[in-house]
Design a protein around this motif. Sequence first.
Motif, short mmCIF file in Angstrom:
data_model
loop_
_atom_site.label_atom_id
_atom_site.label_comp_id
_atom_site.label_asym_id
_atom_site.label_seq_id
_atom_site.Cartn_x
_atom_site.Cartn_y
_atom_site.Cartn_z
N ASN A 180 0.92 -1.36 0.06
CA ASN A 180 0.08 0.02 -0.08
C ASN A 180 0.70 1.32 0.05
O ASN A 180 0.62 2.31 -0.66
CB ASN A 180 -0.92 -0.01 1.23
CG ASN A 180 -1.89 -0.95 1.10
OD1 ASN A 180 -2.16 -1.37 -0.03
ND2 ASN A 180 -2.78 -1.41 2.18
N TYR A 205 3.96 5.72 -5.73
CA TYR A 205 3.79 5.70 -6.84
C TYR A 205 2.76 6.79 -7.47
O TYR A 205 3.25 7.35 -8.26
CB TYR A 205 3.13 4.34 -7.43
CG TYR A 205 4.33 3.28 -7.87
CD1 TYR A 205 5.17 2.84 -7.11
CD2 TYR A 205 4.19 2.67 -9.22
CE1 TYR A 205 6.10 1.75 -7.48
CE2 TYR A 205 5.25 1.70 -9.65
CZ TYR A 205 5.91 1.19 -8.54
OH TYR A 205 6.99 0.28 -8.88
N ASN A 218 2.34 1.95 -3.40
CA ASN A 218 1.28 2.31 -4.25
C ASN A 218 1.03 3.95 -4.08
O ASN A 218 0.72 4.57 -4.86
CB ASN A 218 -0.01 1.77 -4.09
CG ASN A 218 -1.11 2.00 -4.99
OD1 ASN A 218 -2.12 2.87 -4.73
ND2 ASN A 218 -1.25 1.40 -6.07
N GLN A 262 2.30 -3.66 -8.31
CA GLN A 262 1.98 -2.54 -9.03
C GLN A 262 1.70 -2.96 -10.34
O GLN A 262 2.50 -3.61 -11.26
CB GLN A 262 3.07 -1.11 -8.84
CG GLN A 262 3.38 -1.26 -7.41
CD GLN A 262 2.23 -0.74 -6.47
OE1 GLN A 262 1.28 -0.23 -6.87
NE2 GLN A 262 2.09 -1.48 -5.30
#
Length: 233
Positions: free
Chosen positions: A135, A141, A138, A177
Amino acid sequence: MIDLHYWPTPNGHKITMFLEEAGLDYAIQPVNIGAGDQFAPDFLKIAPNNRMPAIVDHDPAGGGEPVAIFESGAILMYLAEKTGRFLPTDTRERYQVIQWLMWQMGGLGPMLGQNHHFNRYAPDKIPYAIDRYVNETNRLYGVLDRRLEGRDFIADTYSIADMACYPWIVPYEAQGQDLNDFPNIKRWFEAIRDRPATVAAYAKGEDVRPSSQSEMTDEQKKVLFGQTSKSGR
């Protein structure tokens, strides 16, 4: 000539990417981190944190004794200042690059490194740890994707910030991802991947990596993940 103490990891690739872009003469000194080369006394003299990469510049600006540098972010800054490339001199532009370099060093690298550890290397699969770092990966990103909206690169031009971040995005699938969820990263990633210097840098890594090794052994995991304060003594 620059001696590069190196192993083909994301932090190692950062430095070969710069050296290939700048066309500097360098010689790779392999540091097999699975075999424990990072604890060799001669290596610890230049990298007291027993981590690679590290460099020794035998032709520093101004002459004199060779200059040894450890920590990949510091190495990138040193090389940028040595060559006058990939780090702007204008204050505003320079600190755009530096702050994103620090973001990678303090966030993207460490968090994605924990993602790699708990997903790939930990002997016990701990759902909480895996979810925590997938998480956070993410989220990071998303930060980078928003930064790259309407931009070719992280700063105004290709810089050490891009070189620092790119290798950590390379194993995106193993990090859980999908680049299709991050279109700005995908565009940026593909552009850097196809640069001749990036291709050359990663080829150097394949030349160093043992061809017979596909998975990390239990003994190598013990060397890498069982370190204490006595490991470097």
